[in-house]
Design a protein around this motif. Sequence first.
Motif, PDB file in Angstrom:
ATOM      1  N   ALA A 111      15.917 -92.007  96.843  1.00 47.87           N
ATOM      2  CA  ALA A 111      15.999 -92.720  95.474  1.00 47.87           C
ATOM      3  C   ALA A 111      16.297 -94.200  95.486  1.00 47.87           C
ATOM      4  CB  ALA A 111      16.773 -92.016  94.625  1.00 47.87           C
ATOM      5  N   TYR A 120      15.399-100.253  97.246  1.00 55.74           N
ATOM      6  CA  TYR A 120      16.049-101.318  96.784  1.00 55.74           C
ATOM      7  C   TYR A 120      16.972-101.577  98.188  1.00 55.74           C
ATOM      8  CZ  TYR A 120      14.378 -98.908  92.573  1.00 55.74           C
ATOM      9  OH  TYR A 120      13.724 -98.543  91.897  1.00 55.74           O
ATOM     10  N   TRP A 166       6.193 -94.680  91.111  1.00 51.38           N
ATOM     11  CA  TRP A 166       7.272 -93.725  90.799  1.00 51.38           C
ATOM     12  C   TRP A 166       7.132 -92.326  90.600  1.00 51.38           C
ATOM     13  CZ3 TRP A 166       7.260 -91.089  86.657  1.00 51.38           C
ATOM     14  CH2 TRP A 166       6.376 -91.241  85.514  1.00 51.38           C
ATOM     15  N   ARG A 226      11.205 -88.387  79.086  1.00 48.46           N
ATOM     16  CA  ARG A 226      10.869 -89.303  80.338  1.00 48.46           C
ATOM     17  C   ARG A 226       9.524 -89.674  80.692  1.00 48.46           C
ATOM     18  NH1 ARG A 226      13.020 -88.659  85.526  1.00 48.46           N
ATOM     19  NH2 ARG A 226      11.876 -90.252  86.858  1.00 48.46           N
ATOM     20  N   TYR A 230       8.707 -92.389  77.956  1.00 42.78           N
ATOM     21  CA  TYR A 230       9.549 -93.790  78.188  1.00 42.78           C
ATOM     22  C   TYR A 230      10.011 -93.959  79.418  1.00 42.78           C
ATOM     23  CZ  TYR A 230       9.429 -92.929  73.147  1.00 42.78           C
ATOM     24  OH  TYR A 230       8.906 -92.438  71.736  1.00 42.78           O
ATOM     25  N   GLN A 231       9.111 -93.710  80.639  1.00 39.06           N
ATOM     26  CA  GLN A 231       9.904 -93.658  81.872  1.00 39.06           C
ATOM     27  C   GLN A 231      10.368 -95.122  82.230  1.00 39.06           C
ATOM     28  OE1 GLN A 231       9.987 -92.219  84.912  1.00 39.06           O
ATOM     29  NE2 GLN A 231      10.294 -94.164  85.823  1.00 39.06           N
ATOM     30  N   TYR A 235      14.286 -95.970  83.183  1.00 36.26           N
ATOM     31  CA  TYR A 235      14.879 -96.479  84.299  1.00 36.26           C
ATOM     32  C   TYR A 235      15.848 -97.613  84.120  1.00 36.26           C
ATOM     33  CZ  TYR A 235      15.170 -99.952  88.211  1.00 36.26           C
ATOM     34  OH  TYR A 235      15.432-100.550  89.264  1.00 36.26           O
ATOM     35  N   TYR A 252      20.544 -89.557  87.451  1.00 42.34           N
ATOM     36  CA  TYR A 252      21.400 -90.603  88.021  1.00 42.34           C
ATOM     37  C   TYR A 252      20.463 -91.518  88.815  1.00 42.34           C
ATOM     38  CZ  TYR A 252      25.753 -88.708  86.429  1.00 42.34           C
ATOM     39  OH  TYR A 252      26.775 -88.473  85.628  1.00 42.34           O
ATOM     40  N   LEU A 253      19.103 -90.750  89.244  1.00 45.49           N
ATOM     41  CA  LEU A 253      18.341 -91.168  90.487  1.00 45.49           C
ATOM     42  C   LEU A 253      16.910 -91.487  89.786  1.00 45.49           C
ATOM     43  CD1 LEU A 253      19.491 -88.783  93.512  1.00 45.49           C
ATOM     44  CD2 LEU A 253      20.277 -91.387  93.041  1.00 45.49           C
ATOM     45  N   PRO A 273      13.378 -93.214  89.319  1.00 43.30           N
ATOM     46  CA  PRO A 273      12.872 -94.519  89.741  1.00 43.30           C
ATOM     47  C   PRO A 273      12.197 -95.430  88.884  1.00 43.30           C
ATOM     48  CG  PRO A 273      11.372 -92.448  90.064  1.00 43.30           C
ATOM     49  CD  PRO A 273      12.694 -92.058  89.412  1.00 43.30           C
ATOM     50  N   LYS A 274      11.924 -96.632  89.398  1.00 35.39           N
ATOM     51  CA  LYS A 274      11.360 -97.700  88.456  1.00 35.39           C
ATOM     52  C   LYS A 274       9.957 -97.393  87.849  1.00 35.39           C
ATOM     53  CE  LYS A 274      12.019-102.764  88.709  1.00 35.39           C
ATOM     54  NZ  LYS A 274      12.302-103.825  89.377  1.00 35.39           N
TER      55      LYS A 274
END
Lengths: 152, 224
Positions: A34, A38, A51, B55, B58-59, B63, B220-221, B223-224
């Motif tokens: 993940a 970055y 993504w 999700r 509204y991905q 993010y 928590y993880l 992606p953009k």
Amino acid sequence: MASTPHAHHVTPIPVLLRTFFLLLGLMLLTIFAAQAPYWFPGMFGWMIPYWPLTNAIALAIAIAKAVLVISIFMGVKYTTNLVKLYAIGGFVWFLLLYVMLVDYVSRPWEPVRGWEAVPSSGLPRSKESDGGVPYPQFPAPKGKDGHEAGSH
Amino acid sequence: MATHAHTADPDAPAVYEQFEDIDQQQETYILGMWSFLVTEIMFFGALFLIYSIYRWQYQGDFYIFHKELDYVLGGINTTVLLASSFSVALAVHYAQLKKKRQQLLALGFTLLCAFGFLIIKAIEYGKKFEHSKFPNDTFVWDAAKYGGDPEHARLFFSLYFSMTGLHGLHVLIGILVIGYLMYLIAKDHPVITDYVPTELVGLYWHFVDLVWIFLYPLFYLIPK
């Protein structure tokens, strides 16, 4: 009953320990997968626009971890077929639940008055002018000093 | 390895009259626990479905919002829960070998991990409350600074608090159940005839771990 494996299979400690370290390794892998785009933009930066791929990797690792916990820690691998059926059945039910998403995918395909989709999303919203009932709106959130925070 | 009631093993638990033998009786107990866990899958499953829908819608916003969560603290909590799952598996192992002291030690370590998890969770929740991220009328999302729709932010934090909150409630119940089990084992209570009570509590605790395994990457993880 003779062919049924005994319910009380004793899982050896090295097997449990190996499973635990494998789970920890998979957790570190999921964090790396993940964050790598970055942390190392030169090497993995190309992943950022994709993504769904990053998401699929995260979920694949989560499913691998779940399979390890269910089969070894919960001992489903060593139990009777009836217990296996219940355990697998529960997760199959969970996947069937996602058939509900068909509704969200297919609504914009066939426009219905009052159910116009919001552009760029599958979410339908109705318009009052078409006799539809508008979606309920939250009251504008208030900032600490009484000003409205954000706008939309 | 088999401990049939009709063999000479004096420690073998009694077989009740509705069962053919001890294997069938123990399978029935374990199957009963799995039936309960299937209802738990349904319980959490609905929340995971809601999460998936929003999700997906509204991905991009999710993010932005997920950066409010600390993936290092979440990772520490994952490690703590995995360690507790391992120690419960150890407790079942020692229960099967009738090693009471080791079994109690393993369960005690699990309890310690469970408290550790809740303490870290409390620190995380505290930060959210401090930053007005609890989705009640004090909720604030500075869209001008961070971007993202404030209503979607409220939705994200509602999902965060309801899903991790329900999971935390399960951890709390797990602490009570494991604590009571330890008390019964330590007192040599007559209900503890074999390893099955430990096994059933273990199944519940592994399920709690299982839910967190999915919650961690999903919150928590992102992606953009």
